[in-house]
Design a protein around this motif. Sequence first.
Motif, PDB file in Angstrom:
ATOM      1  N   GLY A   1      40.754 -54.562 -43.477  1.00 38.75           N
ATOM      2  CA  GLY A   1      40.191 -55.544 -44.425  1.00 38.75           C
ATOM      3  C   GLY A   1      39.262 -56.456 -43.655  1.00 38.75           C
ATOM      4  N   THR A   2      38.009 -56.548 -44.093  1.00 38.11           N
ATOM      5  CA  THR A   2      37.022 -57.366 -43.366  1.00 38.11           C
ATOM      6  C   THR A   2      37.364 -58.863 -43.492  1.00 38.11           C
ATOM      7  N   GLN A   3      36.629 -59.695 -42.734  1.00 42.42           N
ATOM      8  CA  GLN A   3      36.843 -61.151 -42.848  1.00 42.42           C
ATOM      9  C   GLN A   3      36.643 -61.614 -44.293  1.00 42.42           C
ATOM     10  N   GLU A   4      35.644 -60.985 -44.966  1.00 43.99           N
ATOM     11  CA  GLU A   4      35.360 -61.374 -46.358  1.00 43.99           C
ATOM     12  C   GLU A   4      36.553 -61.017 -47.253  1.00 43.99           C
ATOM     13  N   ILE A   5      37.104 -59.827 -47.050  1.00 49.12           N
ATOM     14  CA  ILE A   5      38.243 -59.393 -47.882  1.00 49.12           C
ATOM     15  C   ILE A   5      39.470 -60.267 -47.589  1.00 49.12           C
TER      16      ILE A   5
ATOM     17  N   ALA B   1      48.947 -41.371 -37.215  1.00 44.39           N
ATOM     18  CA  ALA B   1      47.729 -42.009 -37.739  1.00 44.39           C
ATOM     19  C   ALA B   1      47.949 -42.343 -39.206  1.00 44.39           C
ATOM     20  N   LEU B   2      47.007 -43.096 -39.770  1.00 44.46           N
ATOM     21  CA  LEU B   2      47.070 -43.411 -41.197  1.00 44.46           C
ATOM     22  C   LEU B   2      45.701 -43.178 -41.833  1.00 44.46           C
ATOM     23  N   GLY B   3      45.668 -42.424 -42.935  1.00 46.18           N
ATOM     24  CA  GLY B   3      44.403 -42.124 -43.599  1.00 46.18           C
ATOM     25  C   GLY B   3      44.299 -42.791 -44.953  1.00 46.18           C
ATOM     26  N   MET B   4      43.546 -43.875 -45.004  1.00 43.97           N
ATOM     27  CA  MET B   4      43.340 -44.599 -46.253  1.00 43.97           C
ATOM     28  C   MET B   4      41.846 -44.608 -46.599  1.00 43.97           C
ATOM     29  N   THR B   5      41.014 -45.038 -45.643  1.00 45.05           N
ATOM     30  CA  THR B   5      39.582 -45.227 -45.898  1.00 45.05           C
ATOM     31  C   THR B   5      38.877 -43.890 -46.161  1.00 45.05           C
ATOM     32  N   GLU B   6      37.888 -43.949 -47.049  1.00 40.71           N
ATOM     33  CA  GLU B   6      37.089 -42.761 -47.380  1.00 40.71           C
ATOM     34  C   GLU B   6      35.607 -43.130 -47.327  1.00 40.71           C
TER      35      GLU B   6
ATOM     36  N   LEU C   1      37.732 -41.205 -43.775  1.00 38.35           N
ATOM     37  CA  LEU C   1      36.733 -41.575 -42.753  1.00 38.35           C
ATOM     38  C   LEU C   1      37.251 -42.730 -41.880  1.00 38.35           C
ATOM     39  N   TYR C   2      36.763 -42.773 -40.656  1.00 37.65           N
ATOM     40  CA  TYR C   2      37.122 -43.824 -39.677  1.00 37.65           C
ATOM     41  C   TYR C   2      38.638 -43.870 -39.452  1.00 37.65           C
ATOM     42  N   ILE C   3      39.231 -42.734 -39.176  1.00 33.60           N
ATOM     43  CA  ILE C   3      40.687 -42.718 -38.989  1.00 33.60           C
ATOM     44  C   ILE C   3      41.028 -42.747 -37.505  1.00 33.60           C
ATOM     45  N   THR C   4      41.619 -43.868 -37.072  1.00 34.48           N
ATOM     46  CA  THR C   4      42.031 -44.033 -35.677  1.00 34.48           C
ATOM     47  C   THR C   4      43.095 -42.989 -35.350  1.00 34.48           C
ATOM     48  N   ASN C   5      42.931 -42.315 -34.246  1.00 36.57           N
ATOM     49  CA  ASN C   5      43.801 -41.210 -33.775  1.00 36.57           C
ATOM     50  C   ASN C   5      43.621 -39.939 -34.601  1.00 36.57           C
TER      51      ASN C   5
ATOM     52  N   LYS D   1      34.188 -57.139 -32.071  1.00 34.07           N
ATOM     53  CA  LYS D   1      33.578 -57.134 -33.405  1.00 34.07           C
ATOM     54  C   LYS D   1      34.434 -56.393 -34.443  1.00 34.07           C
ATOM     55  N   LEU D   2      35.078 -55.316 -33.989  1.00 34.92           N
ATOM     56  CA  LEU D   2      35.862 -54.533 -34.958  1.00 34.92           C
ATOM     57  C   LEU D   2      36.986 -55.356 -35.584  1.00 34.92           C
ATOM     58  N   ASN D   3      37.469 -56.335 -34.823  1.00 36.95           N
ATOM     59  CA  ASN D   3      38.606 -57.106 -35.333  1.00 36.95           C
ATOM     60  C   ASN D   3      38.223 -57.922 -36.581  1.00 36.95           C
TER      61      ASN D   3
ATOM     62  N   PRO E   1      40.477 -42.231 -30.007  1.00 35.82           N
ATOM     63  CA  PRO E   1      39.754 -41.248 -30.827  1.00 35.82           C
ATOM     64  C   PRO E   1      39.699 -41.656 -32.297  1.00 35.82           C
ATOM     65  N   LEU E   2      38.491 -41.578 -32.863  1.00 37.63           N
ATOM     66  CA  LEU E   2      38.265 -41.954 -34.267  1.00 37.63           C
ATOM     67  C   LEU E   2      37.651 -40.755 -34.980  1.00 37.63           C
ATOM     68  N   GLY E   3      38.132 -40.451 -36.186  1.00 34.34           N
ATOM     69  CA  GLY E   3      37.612 -39.238 -36.797  1.00 34.34           C
ATOM     70  C   GLY E   3      37.430 -39.274 -38.292  1.00 34.34           C
TER      71      GLY E   3
ATOM     72  N   ALA F   1      35.177 -45.335 -50.203  1.00 33.19           N
ATOM     73  CA  ALA F   1      36.279 -46.278 -50.474  1.00 33.19           C
ATOM     74  C   ALA F   1      36.671 -47.006 -49.192  1.00 33.19           C
ATOM     75  N   GLY F   2      36.042 -48.162 -48.976  1.00 36.10           N
ATOM     76  CA  GLY F   2      36.351 -48.986 -47.797  1.00 36.10           C
ATOM     77  C   GLY F   2      37.126 -50.207 -48.241  1.00 36.10           C
ATOM     78  N   SER F   3      36.389 -51.313 -48.503  1.00 43.50           N
ATOM     79  CA  SER F   3      37.055 -52.535 -48.961  1.00 43.50           C
ATOM     80  C   SER F   3      37.784 -52.295 -50.285  1.00 43.50           C
ATOM     81  N   ASP F   4      37.204 -51.448 -51.114  1.00 40.69           N
ATOM     82  CA  ASP F   4      37.851 -51.103 -52.400  1.00 40.69           C
ATOM     83  C   ASP F   4      38.637 -49.803 -52.223  1.00 40.69           C
TER      84      ASP F   4
HETATM   85  C1  LIG Z   1      36.919 -48.325 -35.394  1.00 47.27           C
HETATM   86  C2  LIG Z   1      37.503 -48.282 -36.758  1.00 47.27           C
HETATM   87  C3  LIG Z   1      38.843 -47.920 -36.915  1.00 47.27           C
HETATM   88  C4  LIG Z   1      39.388 -47.790 -38.189  1.00 47.27           C
HETATM   89  N1  LIG Z   1      40.667 -47.296 -38.339  1.00 47.27           N
HETATM   90  C5  LIG Z   1      41.100 -46.981 -39.589  1.00 47.27           C
HETATM   91  C6  LIG Z   1      42.337 -46.254 -39.762  1.00 47.27           C
HETATM   92  O1  LIG Z   1      43.035 -45.935 -38.805  1.00 47.27           O
HETATM   93  N2  LIG Z   1      42.707 -45.917 -41.031  1.00 47.27           N
HETATM   94  C7  LIG Z   1      41.953 -46.239 -42.135  1.00 47.27           C
HETATM   95  O2  LIG Z   1      42.341 -45.880 -43.233  1.00 47.27           O
HETATM   96  N3  LIG Z   1      40.792 -46.948 -41.993  1.00 47.27           N
HETATM   97  C8  LIG Z   1      40.345 -47.299 -40.759  1.00 47.27           C
HETATM   98  N4  LIG Z   1      39.150 -47.979 -40.606  1.00 47.27           N
HETATM   99  C9  LIG Z   1      38.383 -48.360 -41.786  1.00 47.27           C
HETATM  100  C10 LIG Z   1      38.283 -49.866 -42.006  1.00 47.27           C
HETATM  101  O3  LIG Z   1      39.485 -50.380 -42.479  1.00 47.27           O
HETATM  102  C11 LIG Z   1      37.079 -50.097 -42.958  1.00 47.27           C
HETATM  103  O4  LIG Z   1      35.913 -49.839 -42.214  1.00 47.27           O
HETATM  104  C12 LIG Z   1      37.061 -51.489 -43.536  1.00 47.27           C
HETATM  105  O5  LIG Z   1      38.120 -51.670 -44.441  1.00 47.27           O
HETATM  106  C13 LIG Z   1      35.740 -51.826 -44.251  1.00 47.27           C
HETATM  107  O6  LIG Z   1      35.369 -50.807 -45.122  1.00 47.27           O
HETATM  108  P1  LIG Z   1      33.848 -50.242 -45.063  1.00 47.27           P
HETATM  109  O7  LIG Z   1      33.562 -49.920 -43.635  1.00 47.27           O
HETATM  110  O8  LIG Z   1      33.730 -49.137 -46.029  1.00 47.27           O
HETATM  111  O9  LIG Z   1      32.940 -51.437 -45.474  1.00 47.27           O
HETATM  112  P2  LIG Z   1      32.510 -51.854 -46.996  1.00 47.27           P
HETATM  113  O10 LIG Z   1      33.710 -51.958 -47.847  1.00 47.27           O
HETATM  114  O11 LIG Z   1      31.408 -50.971 -47.451  1.00 47.27           O
HETATM  115  O12 LIG Z   1      31.942 -53.332 -46.757  1.00 47.27           O
HETATM  116  C14 LIG Z   1      30.611 -53.582 -46.294  1.00 47.27           C
HETATM  117  C15 LIG Z   1      30.405 -55.094 -46.291  1.00 47.27           C
HETATM  118  O13 LIG Z   1      30.516 -55.607 -47.633  1.00 47.27           O
HETATM  119  C16 LIG Z   1      31.486 -56.624 -47.667  1.00 47.27           C
HETATM  120  N5  LIG Z   1      32.182 -56.600 -48.960  1.00 47.27           N
HETATM  121  C17 LIG Z   1      32.740 -55.544 -49.603  1.00 47.27           C
HETATM  122  N6  LIG Z   1      33.309 -55.936 -50.741  1.00 47.27           N
HETATM  123  C18 LIG Z   1      33.124 -57.268 -50.841  1.00 47.27           C
HETATM  124  C19 LIG Z   1      33.478 -58.252 -51.806  1.00 47.27           C
HETATM  125  N7  LIG Z   1      34.177 -57.957 -52.901  1.00 47.27           N
HETATM  126  N8  LIG Z   1      33.103 -59.531 -51.581  1.00 47.27           N
HETATM  127  C20 LIG Z   1      32.407 -59.862 -50.470  1.00 47.27           C
HETATM  128  N9  LIG Z   1      32.035 -58.971 -49.522  1.00 47.27           N
HETATM  129  C21 LIG Z   1      32.397 -57.695 -49.715  1.00 47.27           C
HETATM  130  C22 LIG Z   1      32.438 -56.334 -46.516  1.00 47.27           C
HETATM  131  O14 LIG Z   1      33.162 -57.477 -46.122  1.00 47.27           O
HETATM  132  C23 LIG Z   1      31.449 -55.845 -45.460  1.00 47.27           C
HETATM  133  O15 LIG Z   1      30.864 -56.948 -44.822  1.00 47.27           O
HETATM  134  C24 LIG Z   1      38.600 -48.130 -39.322  1.00 47.27           C
HETATM  135  C25 LIG Z   1      37.275 -48.550 -39.162  1.00 47.27           C
HETATM  136  C26 LIG Z   1      36.711 -48.596 -37.908  1.00 47.27           C
HETATM  137  C27 LIG Z   1      35.256 -48.976 -37.789  1.00 47.27           C
END
Ligand SMILES: Cc1cc2nc3c(=O)[nH]c(=O)nc-3n(C[C@H](O)[C@H](O)[C@H](O)COP(=O)(O)OP(=O)(O)OC[C@H]3O[C@@H](n4cnc5c(N)ncnc54)[C@H](O)[C@@H]3O)c2cc1C
Length: 398
Positions: free
Chosen positions: A382-386, A132-137, A166-170, A375-377, A219-221, A140-143
């Motif tokens: 990194g979201t579509q916005e990122i 697995a890989l743990g990056m998100t907290e 948070l949200y760590i696959t496997n 939807k998750l894709n 599994p997500l944890g 700390a999601g997009s940032d």
């Molecule tokens: C099922 C699942 C599996 C995952 N697996 C992993 C994993 O294995 N390892 C891991 O490390 N992470 C994992 N993730 C985390 C995933 O990468 C993050 O959820 C994702 O990067 C978005 O972060 P966030 O959920 O905190 O959303 P946020 O960063 O809080 O974003 C919320 C909204 O704000 C928007 N937004 C944020 N910043 C900006 C900006 N500057 N400009 C415009 N819009 C912005 C976003 O696009 C989004 O629409 C997983 C997530 C899910 C749900």
Amino acid sequence: MTALIRNASDAAYEITAEQAEIRDAAKKFFMNELHPLQQRMDDEDWWPETAMPALGKMGYLGVTVPPDYGGAGLDYLAAGLVAEELAAANPALGISWLAHDNLCANNIYRNGSEAQRRKYLPKLCAGEWVGALGMTEPGAGSDALGSMRTTARREGDRYILNGTKLYITNGPIADVLLVYAKTDPAKGAHGISAFVVEKHFPGFKVAQKLDKMGYRGSPLGELVFQDCEVPAENRVGDENRGHVVMMSGLDLERAMAAPMSIGIAARALALALDYAKMRVQFGKPIASFQMIQSKLAEMYIELEAARTLVYRVLVACNALDRGEGGRGEIHKLSAAALYAAARACSVCCTEAVQIFGGSGYMRDTEINRLYRTAKLNEIAAGTQEIRKLIIARELIGG
Ligand SMILES: Cc1cc2nc3c(=O)[nH]c(=O)nc-3n(C[C@H](O)[C@H](O)[C@H](O)COP(=O)(O)OP(=O)(O)OC[C@H]3O[C@@H](n4cnc5c(N)ncnc54)[C@H](O)[C@@H]3O)c2cc1C
């Protein structure tokens, strides 16, 4: 060498006979063995423990890792074709495979020391260990880089990790995790290091398994590191150079996640097509109505346009050197490929449910599972916005 006849699509996408053979064998195995597991995985959020060892035995783990370490040593396009077929047959196993194979194993191969490669890769490639890989907290999601709070403090021959991922696959089942933590918080994004953490290291804990709407069964944890002791030899790469590992890893993650969206989109189109030919209303199959034909044609166009970009970007990944990526052309291209693939996936799954009508709204149908999955894709890696931000920044420069 056997002269295989390539179909017109393979020729258009410059898929070689050998790559097509790998894809077709993978498709057969995944449809026969893994597709039947989907329903129970979705209904019960059940993880089939035999799946990873079975994938390892068949040579579908460590696909981009050289045979010397137990991998298959495929090029990125062939590996992407395997990912596409796995996601089409069983998306939940697909995302677990991605976290294991690309986020964990391939990252250790590309950035780890020789000792780390020898210690971890053979068991990961055999499916004996899950990665697995743990990056998100939580904060700390997009940032992910800037807002990271997890710290790693050096104490003699070990690091002490503290924080939450948070949200760590496997996460709930992983034996080995690649984890990012701040070794010099004052340096911000340039004060991060990467570590290999084993599940039995003191201070590591799975806080909870999370319940999600799609990709169920994978599994997500949430993971907690409380004075977690990690041997210094488990640091991956130099201290405070974790951002290089992370950013180049993210490019490859996006490039490899993109064909998974293509696989799901293609499966949605195939299911919708079958249903449209079979379902009769007003005395005719609904496929004879032009509005349904228009949907099918648009789904095909979205899918094939995205597929073209995705395959070209996978080919471009073959040229990446160790540690390369995280900026420049490949950074822009991989973000664009995943953006296009995720959009095509959402369009295809949404239109497919529309073609299925009320039956597509039923939770236990395959098309409904794909719709919830798609939807998750648009969110993970990194979201579509990122992804758009990355592309725009590279276009503008500076
Ligand atoms: C099922 C699942 C599996 C995952 N697996 C992993 C994993 O294995 N390892 C891991 O490390 N992470 C994992 N993730 C985390 C995933 O990468 C993050 O959820 C994702 O990067 C978005 O972060 P966030 O959920 O905190 O959303 P946020 O960063 O809080 O974003 C919320 C909204 O704000 C928007 N937004 C944020 N910043 C900006 C900006 N500057 N400009 C415009 N819009 C912005 C976003 O696009 C989004 O629409 C997983 C997530 C899910 C749900």
